[in-house]
Design a protein around this motif. Structure first.
Motif, PDB file in Angstrom:
ATOM      1  N   CYS A 285       2.275  -5.718   3.438  1.00 15.46           N
ATOM      2  CA  CYS A 285       2.617  -4.290   3.437  1.00 15.46           C
ATOM      3  C   CYS A 285       2.187  -3.723   2.090  1.00 15.46           C
ATOM      4  N   ASN A 286       1.283  -2.770   2.125  1.00 16.21           N
ATOM      5  CA  ASN A 286       0.737  -2.202   0.890  1.00 16.21           C
ATOM      6  C   ASN A 286       0.962  -0.703   0.846  1.00 16.21           C
ATOM      7  N   VAL A 287       1.549  -0.236  -0.253  1.00 19.02           N
ATOM      8  CA  VAL A 287       1.746   1.200  -0.458  1.00 19.02           C
ATOM      9  C   VAL A 287       0.384   1.823  -0.754  1.00 19.02           C
ATOM     10  N   THR A 288       0.038   2.864   0.001  1.00 20.43           N
ATOM     11  CA  THR A 288      -1.270   3.511  -0.192  1.00 20.43           C
ATOM     12  C   THR A 288      -1.163   4.826  -0.952  1.00 20.43           C
ATOM     13  N   THR A 289      -0.086   5.590  -0.726  1.00 17.81           N
ATOM     14  CA  THR A 289       0.098   6.833  -1.477  1.00 17.81           C
ATOM     15  C   THR A 289       1.579   7.068  -1.725  1.00 17.81           C
ATOM     16  N   VAL A 290       1.876   7.758  -2.824  1.00 15.96           N
ATOM     17  CA  VAL A 290       3.244   8.209  -3.131  1.00 15.96           C
ATOM     18  C   VAL A 290       3.143   9.628  -3.680  1.00 15.96           C
TER      19      VAL A 290
ATOM     20  N   ILE B 289      -1.738  -1.306  10.900  1.00 15.10           N
ATOM     21  CA  ILE B 289      -1.097  -0.060  11.325  1.00 15.10           C
ATOM     22  C   ILE B 289      -0.709   0.718  10.086  1.00 15.10           C
ATOM     23  N   SER B 290      -0.612   2.036  10.242  1.00 14.03           N
ATOM     24  CA  SER B 290      -0.229   2.920   9.141  1.00 14.03           C
ATOM     25  C   SER B 290       1.193   3.389   9.333  1.00 14.03           C
ATOM     26  N   ALA B 291       1.873   3.633   8.207  1.00 12.25           N
ATOM     27  CA  ALA B 291       3.255   4.106   8.245  1.00 12.25           C
ATOM     28  C   ALA B 291       3.421   5.244   7.259  1.00 12.25           C
ATOM     29  N   THR B 292       4.270   6.211   7.621  1.00 18.97           N
ATOM     30  CA  THR B 292       4.567   7.362   6.767  1.00 18.97           C
ATOM     31  C   THR B 292       6.071   7.447   6.581  1.00 18.97           C
ATOM     32  N   ILE B 293       6.452   7.713   5.332  1.00 19.83           N
ATOM     33  CA  ILE B 293       7.880   7.767   5.023  1.00 19.83           C
ATOM     34  C   ILE B 293       8.163   8.996   4.168  1.00 19.83           C
TER      35      ILE B 293
ATOM     36  N   THR C 158       2.913   6.693   2.008  1.00 22.33           N
ATOM     37  CA  THR C 158       2.265   6.040   3.145  1.00 22.33           C
ATOM     38  C   THR C 158       2.027   4.570   2.803  1.00 22.33           C
ATOM     39  N   ALA C 159       1.872   3.767   3.847  1.00 22.86           N
ATOM     40  CA  ALA C 159       1.636   2.332   3.650  1.00 22.86           C
ATOM     41  C   ALA C 159       0.804   1.808   4.805  1.00 22.86           C
ATOM     42  N   GLU C 160       0.164   0.665   4.565  1.00 28.12           N
ATOM     43  CA  GLU C 160      -0.577  -0.034   5.612  1.00 28.12           C
ATOM     44  C   GLU C 160       0.012  -1.430   5.786  1.00 28.12           C
TER      45      GLU C 160
END
Length: 1004
Positions: free
Chosen positions: A849-854, A912-916, A876-878
């Motif tokens: 799990c890698n954080v892509t943006t904050v 997969i991409s995730a948004t938080i 966001t994360a991948e």
């Protein structure tokens, strides 16, 4: 006073890691508390009630709920509702007790291993143990000549871990009493487990008796469990004077981590007492979930034991048949044709007369022995017709040198027969393997087996004829004196186990075998068993209101017909309702139907030495168990092996139903001749969840062998007496077999460790010996130590497995002092299966799990609980898994945040991409990714690195004056030593601004 009470609790419960094992403790565990024993029995009862409802007895009907909704269900009530009055539930209760004992032994044998108790966030490891135990149990149950003892041990261990899950994790906090049925089943992944860096609890106070409600700070999609001091997994340290959050502790007065490492408090649900369990308010829900899961484990049609192994073996596993086991150990050498014909005749009569009735034997076990030992064989069946076919197929041969491998034949039967069985041994030869007598006795004592010997000869004192395969007769002449490896050995084993020896002729074997018919009853109890020497003329025995039939068995040692008179309680000679059977060779059975209540008297006519045994048909039986305090847990467990001479011993007495008795008055100790040694009163009643009566008493053990009787009165005031015929031999040596360090794989070896202690008054050479029925212990099988009083020694034996998987070895370790005589040895037994190393495709790699943006930040001013919700952030994360594929993705956000991720199918391996999104009230968030192997990966969004995060709600009007000074300490400590002065100045300015802002809000 509270400090004193808590100190006593700590001393009493040094280490209890879970639901308490049983009710055998001097410390109050709380009204309404469910123990492991309670939970296990309740779950099994419910599974069996459902099974009985689905399978009513012939010519009966049962509707749904007739049994499963029974109030205050017990083994006695369930059996009476299904089978009717007069059927004993003792075999069923024995099976439950065996499973419960294995469950409880986990506390003794694996105290320090967190995964055995689901502590310390070892949930995945605990689940793998459950999977392996469940699969091993199913494998054992699938074998022919099933070793049900081993199956019950494995099941008990599985249930311990499973039940611990509900007490020690956060499952119940978020799911209530709903069971988590995925536990312990291969290819059923679990929810994600909290990462090591993730705080899971909030401190809830430093006092031991504070209820910790609402101290969980993880949601129900992430599993965690409490850390317990003294185990192999240590709680990550956080200073409780600085931090309010941290990993959860187990909690309770004996868990040091709950009062010394943040977060303070705990989450265990072991008891209804808050002083013992931080989450005592959830105890009933945890117990309910554990009970329902126990029921599911046994009764589910797809994943339950019954659905997998079938009803026949399910019946045998839990001993649900109303009849008893019928066990034969038969010498099938050339001279035994008449003996086997007698066994066939009696067995055929039993089957034809009892089939379809409540007294039909539960199963038949045949252990045949010969010479060489490779000809020995074992056969078990629950089908009477199969038993007859097997008997009819036996042909005699061999045995040319008279002594035979009799002890090996007994061992084979003892390994597979049920506890509390009677074993009938037929032979006309001495034992060639008499050195295995200690192993036979150890197994018989361990399983409470009564050995009955029917002998038609002895190698040392007669001429023995044999038939070869062509029916030609050969004679062999032997010494005239009786062999010490023959009748003397058999008498010693019979006396030690509460059995008898019947010496007869070949012509009389069929009549003597009638003795076996007396054992095929559903509820037989022993009232008196004694020797009547020339100086005594009478035997007196009481008959209580529960005795429906009494049988007096008389054996004269010189094999002449006994002459007697039998007197009723009003001192008149008994003539009505009395049937006498003369079996020849000095053996007489006197059967009394519906005997009147009171004291009966048997008067001997003549001076012959008699052996007298009085039994009765009654449901008033008493279980007698010697227990010993385990200093590590503060609870008492059944003694393994023999008690120590001269030490205080505690005896637990269990009577199935309070309806049978008025008082339980005393424990009487007698020697094996029936002479009274001591009597002890002062019995204390112990709490029980069922209608059973449980008593305990403690007394000093005699130094000589003894038998134990229980005396009291029935509901009508009549005296009752129950004898446990097995001889109890106190010894001066203590022996403990320690857990194996791993499994025994084929073509490999494993160490069997032990600890031996000299408990005697003098120094002694102590010999420790190992034997097993599969010859795994074939080298260096004996070791000797010189031990002074109180001195101990540890050692180990090596077990070597051969190339065959699935073999099960019953290993007996014995220890005896140099001054010991006869049967004065200590022993321990362990059952060891061989396994094949199975190479499975493994996935030990966690998803990435890698954080892509904050976007956004949370500085110290934004962390104020009164304003933090005004400041939002997003990221966001991948996520990807390279192993078995993804199972679940979740995030630790609060109710004001949101979390979304791409849809995926189970086992998805691509990215997969995730948004938080969240706010500064939740400035530290984890995304948890779980794969199908239950590996957990995570990525972290920390919007305020190095700063303490909010952990309470805004309370501006009630904020104490020093609250922010306390938070100042937290923030400064979190920042570290560098630039400390500058940070303090900056934060002081911030505090002044915030306080001014608050005063303005209050004024508004």
């Amino acid at each position: 006073m509270r400090l004193v009470i808590n100190l006593l609790l700590i001393l009493s419960f040094e280490r209890v890691y879970s639901f308490f094992p049983n009710r055998l403790s001097s410390v109050d565990i709380g009204d309404g508390t469910w123990t492991h024993a309670d939970i296990t029995e309740a779950g099994i009862l419910m599974a069996v009630a459902a099974y009985f409802e689905a399978n009513p007895r012939p010519n009966t009907t049962l509707a749904a709920g007739d049994l499963t909704q029974m109030k205050d269900m017990s083994t006695r009530k369930l059996f009476q509702a299904y089978y009717g009055e007069g059927v004993s539930e003792s075999r069923f209760q024995d099976a439950i007790n065996s499973i419960t004992s294995a469950n409880n032994q986990v506390n003794r044998n694996h105290l320090g291993t967190a995964a055995w108790h689901c502590n310390g966030e070892t949930i995945r490891e605990a689940n793998m143990k459950m999977i392996n135990l469940r699969e091993q149990a199913i494998l054992v149950l699938s074998q022919n000549n099933t070793n049900f003892d081993l199956a019950r041990i494995l099941i008990g261990q599985f249930l311990h871990i499973m039940q611990m899950f509900y007490s020690n994790t956060n499952w119940v906090e978020f799911n209530g009493a709903v069971p988590y049925y995925s536990l312990g089943i291969r290819n059923k992944p679990l929810l994600g487990q909290a990462p090591l860096a993730m705080d899971t609890c909030l401190s809830c106070g430093e006092q031991l008796d504070i209820k910790c409600e609402g101290n969980m700070i993880v949601d129900g999609f992430i599993l965690t469990s409490g850390y317990r001091s003294g185990q192999d997994v240590t709680k990550p340290y956080k200073d409780p004077s600085v931090f309010r959050t941290g990993k959860c502790s187990h909690g309770g007065p004996w868990d040091e981590s709950s009062s010394s490492v943040a977060a303070l408090g705990g989450i265990n649900k072991d008891s209804t007492l808050v002083s013992l369990s931080s989450h005592s308010h959830l105890h009933q829900l945890a117990a309910q979930a554990a009970i329902e899961h126990t029921t599911y484990f046994f009764g589910d049609e797809e994943y339950g034991i019954r659905g997998i192994i079938g009803t026949n073996k399910f019946n045998e596993l839990l001993q649900l048949k109303s009849g008893t086991s019928l066990v034969f150990v038969i010498d099938y050498t050339g001279s035994m044709s008449n003996d086997i014909a007698g066994v066939k005749s009696v067995t055929r009569d039993i089957i034809l007369s009892k089939i379809g009735t409540l007294e039909q034997p539960a199963n038949f076990i045949f252990s045949l022995f010969n010479d060489p030992v490779s000809l020995n064989m074992i056969y078990t069946t629950a089908d009477g017709n199969d038993a007859l076919r097997y008997l009819d197929a036996i042909s005699v041969s061999g045995g040319g040198d008279c002594p035979e491998y009799a002890m090996s034949g007994l061992i084979n039967a003892l390994v597979v027969c049920d506890d509390n069985s009677k074993v009938y041994f037929f032979s006309d030869a001495s034992a060639k393997d008499a050195h295995l007598g200690a192993t036979v006795l150890s197994l018989a004592v361990l399983k409470n087996i009564q050995l009955e010997f029917i002998l038609t000869g002895d190698c040392g004192r007669r001429k023995r004829s044999t038939e070869d395969g062509n029916n030609r007769t050969h004679n062999r002449t032997h010494r005239i004196r009786r062999s010490t490896n023959g009748e003397d050995l058999y008498r010693r084993l019979a006396t030690a186990t509460g059995g008898s020896v019947y010496v007869t002729s070949k012509a009389g074997i069929a009549k003597v075998a009638e003795i076996i018919k007396e054992s095929v009853t559903t509820s037989s109890v022993t009232i008196v068993k004694t020797s009547l020497s020339a100086s005594h003329e009478n035997v007196t025995f009481p008959v209580d209101q529960t005795i429906r039939q009494a049988t007096v068995k008389i054996i004269t040692l010189n094999r002449t017909t006994p002459v007697y008179k039998l007197y009723t309680p009003d001192n008149t000679e008994a003539t009505s309702n009395v049937t006498v059977s003369d079996l020849g060779d000095g053996i007489l059975l006197v059967k009394i139907e519906n005997p009147s209540r009171g004291a009966w008297r048997l008067a001997r006519q003549g001076s012959n030495t008699w052996q007298v045994e009085v039994t009765g048909q009654s449901t008033l039986d008493i279980t007698v168990t010697f227990v010993k305090l385990d200093p590590n847990s503060g609870f008492e467990y059944e003694i393994s092996g023999r008690p120590i001479a001269g030490e205080n011993a505690t005896v637990i007495l269990v009577i199935p139903s309070a309806n049978d008795v008025n008082t339980v008055d005393k424990v009487i100790l007698t020697d094996t001749e029936g002479v009274e040694l001591a009597r002890h009163g002062g019995l204390i009643q112990v709490a029980s969840r069922t209608d059973a009566l449980v008593y305990r008493t403690t007394f000093s053990l005699p130094v000589k062998a003894f038998q134990i009787s229980i005396a009291g009165t029935d509901k009508e005031g009549n005296q009752f007496l129950r004898l446990r015929a097995r001889r109890i031999v106190p010894v001066s040596i203590d022996l403990r077999i320690l857990p194996l360090n791993g499994s025994l794989y084929i073509n490999e070896q494993v160490a069997l460790p032990f600890l031996v202690v000299n408990k005697g008054d003098a120094g002694s050479n102590v010999t420790v010996t190992v034997r097993d029925d599969q010859n795994f212990a074939s080298t260096n099988t004996s070791v000797e130590y010189m031990l002074q009083p109180g001195q101990n020694a540890s050692g180990e034996f090596t077990l070597h497995a051969g190339p065959v998987a699935g073999l099960i070895s019953t290993v007996t370790v014995s220890a005896s002092a140099s001054a010991a005589t006869g049967d004065e040895f200590q022993f321990g037994v362990v059952i060891v299966p061989t396994e094949e190393r199975v190479v499975r495709e493994e996935d030990d790699t966690a998803p990435s799990c890698n954080v892509t943006t904050v976007t956004g930040t949370c500085d110290v001013t934004m962390l104020d609980p009164c304003v933090c919700s005004q400041y939002t952030w997003s990221g966001t994360a991948e996520i990807q898994d390279d192993g078995f594929g993804l199972y679940q993705v979740t995030a630790s956000i609060n109710t004001t945040g949101s979390f979304q991720h791409d849809n995926f199918t189970l086992g998805y391996n691509d990215t997969i991409s995730a948004t938080i999104t969240s706010d500064c009230c939740k400035a530290l968030v984890y995304i948890i990714a779980v794969d199908l192997a239950s590996n957990t990966g995570q990525c972290v969004f920390d919007l305020a690195p190095g700063l303490a995060k909010p952990f309470h709600s805004c309370k501006p009007t009630t904020q104490p004056p020093d609250a922010w000074s306390n938070e100042l300490v937290i923030i400064v400590a979190a920042a570290g030593g560098a630039g400390l002065v500058i940070i303090v100045l900056l934060i002081t300015v911030v505090i002044v601004v915030i306080r001014s802002s608050r005063r303005m809000k209050t004024a508004d």
